[in-house]
Design an enzyme around this catalytic site. Structure first.
Site, mmCIF file in Angstrom:
data_model
loop_
_atom_site.group_PDB
_atom_site.id
_atom_site.type_symbol
_atom_site.label_atom_id
_atom_site.label_comp_id
_atom_site.label_asym_id
_atom_site.label_seq_id
_atom_site.Cartn_x
_atom_site.Cartn_y
_atom_site.Cartn_z
ATOM 1 N N SER A 9 30.705 -2.896 -12.376
ATOM 2 C CA SER A 9 31.853 -3.415 -12.137
ATOM 3 C C SER A 9 32.034 -4.769 -12.988
ATOM 4 C CB SER A 9 31.829 -3.541 -10.657
ATOM 5 O OG SER A 9 33.042 -4.445 -10.265
ATOM 6 N N TYR A 59 29.231 -7.159 -2.710
ATOM 7 C CA TYR A 59 29.456 -6.080 -3.463
ATOM 8 C C TYR A 59 29.323 -6.236 -5.170
ATOM 9 C CZ TYR A 59 32.264 -2.965 -6.652
ATOM 10 O OH TYR A 59 32.712 -1.907 -7.528
ATOM 11 N N LYS A 90 26.290 -4.709 -7.523
ATOM 12 C CA LYS A 90 26.144 -3.829 -8.650
ATOM 13 C C LYS A 90 25.238 -4.457 -9.633
ATOM 14 C CE LYS A 90 29.394 -0.503 -7.983
ATOM 15 N NZ LYS A 90 28.921 0.705 -8.502
HETATM 16 C C1 WQD Z 1 44.237 -7.412 -7.611
HETATM 17 C C2 WQD Z 1 45.023 -8.494 -7.355
HETATM 18 C C3 WQD Z 1 44.944 -9.797 -5.555
HETATM 19 C C4 WQD Z 1 46.208 -6.802 -2.777
HETATM 20 C C5 WQD Z 1 39.152 -4.549 -7.238
HETATM 21 C C6 WQD Z 1 37.960 -4.065 -6.414
HETATM 22 C C7 WQD Z 1 36.821 -4.148 -6.906
HETATM 23 C C8 WQD Z 1 36.709 -3.745 -8.331
HETATM 24 C C9 WQD Z 1 37.812 -4.568 -8.916
HETATM 25 C C10 WQD Z 1 35.396 -1.969 -8.993
HETATM 26 C C11 WQD Z 1 44.508 -9.876 -6.970
HETATM 27 C C12 WQD Z 1 46.171 -9.149 -5.433
HETATM 28 C C13 WQD Z 1 45.802 -7.262 -3.904
HETATM 29 C C14 WQD Z 1 47.555 -6.862 -1.945
HETATM 30 C C15 WQD Z 1 47.984 -8.760 -3.665
HETATM 31 N N1 WQD Z 1 36.756 -2.513 -8.544
HETATM 32 N N2 WQD Z 1 46.679 -8.492 -4.398
HETATM 33 N N3 WQD Z 1 48.122 -8.019 -2.370
HETATM 34 O O1 WQD Z 1 40.385 -7.906 -6.277
HETATM 35 O O2 WQD Z 1 40.624 -7.241 -8.736
HETATM 36 O O3 WQD Z 1 39.165 -6.038 -7.209
HETATM 37 O O4 WQD Z 1 38.796 -4.007 -8.645
HETATM 38 O O5 WQD Z 1 34.528 -2.192 -9.313
HETATM 39 O O6 WQD Z 1 35.909 -3.216 -6.168
HETATM 40 O O7 WQD Z 1 38.238 -4.559 -5.196
HETATM 41 O O8 WQD Z 1 41.557 -5.898 -7.010
HETATM 42 O O9 WQD Z 1 43.674 -4.606 -6.539
HETATM 43 O O10 WQD Z 1 42.387 -5.916 -4.730
HETATM 44 O O11 WQD Z 1 43.615 -7.052 -6.374
HETATM 45 O O12 WQD Z 1 48.340 -9.841 -4.021
HETATM 46 O O13 WQD Z 1 47.824 -6.510 -0.979
HETATM 47 O O14 WQD Z 1 46.134 -8.315 -6.655
HETATM 48 O O15 WQD Z 1 44.925 -10.947 -4.881
HETATM 49 O O16 WQD Z 1 45.100 -10.913 -7.561
HETATM 50 P P1 WQD Z 1 40.355 -6.943 -7.277
HETATM 51 P P2 WQD Z 1 42.736 -5.839 -6.143
#
Ligand code: WQD
Length: 337
Positions: A124, A148, A152
């Site tokens: 990741s 997390y 990884k």
């Molecule tokens: C993306 C953006 C939030 C939800 C995830 C996984 C992690 C890894 C990478 C595999 C951010 C914003 C989100 C919401 C929002 N995957 N957001 N409202 O945080 O990059 O991490 O992908 O390894 O395991 O957790 O992805 O989709 O949670 O957030 O505004 O209800 O969307 O702040 O900017 P993230 P995400």
């Protein structure tokens, strides 16, 4: 020779399974179904015309791993099984280390005992933590800021050490950014338990009417529109990268590759793209930043192109189109069955 896919009934694992079967490879899914639905197997059969072999098992169960690797004559493993919620990894840290680190160790031990030497590991981009520079290259320092990401990184490190041991493995570690979308059939897709942590499945459920509005976590980031930027990649492109990695995993002991598009997309840009793809309004409310969130990260896609001959083919519009196609056809996910 057969490929074992741990976590093969999950969102990413099932897409990898479909692509491998389309490529004519024999697969065996190894999954404990703790975070996936048995209906996925039926959907894979409907897409490919063949039901994959399936073994219900936990990656910490060395004996079941050994018997599966041996009985199916596996030549390689794609290790996707793991826990991946950043938020949950804070409240359930021990469970995350047990599953993601101990599980990877047990799998490696089972591979050593059965002479299966090739592993493609689902890592990741969270191993990088706060970027010093963008785009993120594979030689960026590793400084994960959540349990997390640390699990990884530690799983990567143990695999690297084993790769150089007297009973070595060939290891390709693929650092995912933000996988989204679904197979064009809409038969398999992202179906998290409960309220989604991640942006795309949350937007999808707002669009289908299961959630009232999207909470945008922070619009005061140092980004063009103030909202967080990520490198979203189509899950089918991601699956294709695993096949490319399988084809070259035995050519060097250790390989670390980012799987991203090289393009950053903000929360509001993704909301707009999804609204266009679905024809649905996506109400948003602006909320405080989410703890642990990083303003912006996206990949350098150069090494993946150079070493794997892989690059992402699908853009944000296709990701939203396919994510909506899955949600529209499965309003309640796999529970519709
Ligand atoms: C993306 C953006 C939030 C939800 C995830 C996984 C992690 C890894 C990478 C595999 C951010 C914003 C989100 C919401 C929002 N995957 N957001 N409202 O945080 O990059 O991490 O992908 O390894 O395991 O957790 O992805 O989709 O949670 O957030 O505004 O209800 O969307 O702040 O900017 P993230 P995400």
């Amino acid at each position: 020779m057969t490929v074992m896919i741990t976590g093969g009934a999950g969102f990413i694992g099932s897409h990898i399974c479909v692509e491998l079967m389309h490529a004519g490879r024999q697969v065996v899914i190894y999954d404990n179904f703790a975070n996936s639905h048995p209906e996925v197997i039926n959907r894979i059969r409907r897409i490919t015309g063949t039901a994959p072999d399936v073994v219900k098992g936990d990656v910490r169960d060395v004996n079941t791993l050994i018997s599966t690797l041996s009985a199916h004559g596996c030549s390689a493993v794609i290790h996707v099984a793991g826990l991946k919620s950043v938020a949950d990894s804070v409240s359930k840290s021990a469970e995350y280390y047990d599953c993601n680190v101990v599980g990877t160790l047990r799998l490696a031990q089972a591979m050593q005992q059965t002479g299966v030497r090739n592993i493609v590991f689902s890592s990741s981009a969270t191993v990088y933590g706060e970027p010093d520079v963008l785009p993120l290259r594979e030689d960026h320092k590793l400084a994960p800021v959540c349990p997390y990401g640390r699990t990884k990184m530690q799983a990567e490190e143990l695999l690297i050490d084993i790769a150089h041991s007297l009973s070595p493995l060939n290891v390709a570690m693929l650092r995912y950014f933000n996988p989204v979308g679904s197979h064009e059939s809409g038969l398999i897709g992202e179906d998290p338990n409960g309220v989604p942590n991640n942006l795309m499945p949350y937007i999808s459920r707002v669009a289908i009417g299961r959630l009232p509005a999207l909470n945008v976590y922070g619009n005061d980031y140092p980004t063009p529109d103030g909202t967080g930027i990520r490198d979203y990649g189509h899950v089918v492109d991601l699956a294709a990268a695993h096949i490319a990695a399988l084809d070259c995993v035995d050519k060097q002991r250790v390989l670390k590759v980012n799987l991203g598009t090289g393009q950053g997309t903000s929360v509001l840009e993704l909301v707009d793209a999804f609204a266009r793809a679905s024809g649905k309004m996506i109400p948003v409310t602006f909320a405080p930043r989410r703890p642990g969130d990083i303003a912006s990260y996206y990949a350098s896609a150069e090494l993946a192109a150079d070493v794997l001959g892989w690059h992402a083919k699908r853009g944000i519009a296709e990701m939203c189109r396919d994510a909506w196609n899955w949600q529209r056809k499965n309003p309640n996910g796999y529970l519709d069955q």
